[in-house]
Design an enzyme around this catalytic site. Structure first.
Site, short mmCIF file in Angstrom:
data_model
loop_
_atom_site.label_atom_id
_atom_site.label_comp_id
_atom_site.label_asym_id
_atom_site.label_seq_id
_atom_site.Cartn_x
_atom_site.Cartn_y
_atom_site.Cartn_z
N CYS A 122 0.82 -1.21 0.00
CA CYS A 122 0.00 0.00 0.00
C CYS A 122 0.86 1.27 0.00
CB CYS A 122 -0.89 0.02 1.23
SG CYS A 122 -2.05 -1.35 1.36
N GLU A 154 0.69 3.80 2.01
CA GLU A 154 1.15 4.16 3.35
C GLU A 154 2.48 3.48 3.66
OE1 GLU A 154 -1.80 3.02 2.47
OE2 GLU A 154 -3.42 3.93 3.64
N CYS A 164 -2.18 -1.27 7.32
CA CYS A 164 -1.57 0.06 7.31
C CYS A 164 -1.91 0.84 8.58
CB CYS A 164 -1.97 0.83 6.06
SG CYS A 164 -1.11 0.24 4.60
ZN LIG Z 1 -2.79 -0.76 3.45
#
Ligand SMILES: [Zn+2]
Length: 129
Positions: free
Chosen positions: A50, A52, A87
């Site tokens: 991801c 993040e 995340c």
């Molecule tokens: Zn994530």
């Protein structure tokens, strides 16, 4: 440049040929530094990660020990994009309970959460955070 502008720029660098779902993140540290990230997909789907995660890695490599003051997550689609569960835990590692996470989309719809709203009763081996 604002966190939103930074996140827009980061989002344009996402590698998302499989989902075509591009995400950009910009974060600001307590001491005012900014770092960005985008999602990175992989032909072996579980190997992607991801936006993040990218931003946190950039932060820790450039400014070891930095703490996050606020984060802006820019997704696409109708609703605002909130960080996934993994995340939330990753952000929590470098955040405080009052770190702000601004979740927004291309239309500008925005919801802002405190970290302890996104991940209440977070797992944390260092309760001084
Ligand atoms: Zn994530």
């Amino acid at each position: 440049m604002s966190l939103r502008q930074l996140a827009e720029s980061a989002r344009s660098k996402a590698h998302a040929p499989y989902s075509n779902f591009h995400v950009g993140v910009a974060l600001e540290t307590v001491d005012g530094q900014t770092f960005v990230g985008a999602n990175m997909e992989n032909a072996s789907y579980p190997e992607g990660w991801c936006a993040e995660t990218t931003a946190i890695a950039h932060m820790q490599m450039a400014a070891p020990g930095a703490r996050i003051k606020r984060v802006l997550v820019l997704g696409q689609g109708e609703g605002v994009l909130t960080p996934c569960g993994g995340c939330r835990q990753r952000l929590s590692e470098f955040s405080s309970a009052d770190t702000l996470v601004e979740c927004t989309n291309l239309k500008g719809d925005t919801r802002t959460f405190r970290m302890d709203e996104l991940l209440p009763a977070a797992f944390d081996l260092d309760p001084s955070h």
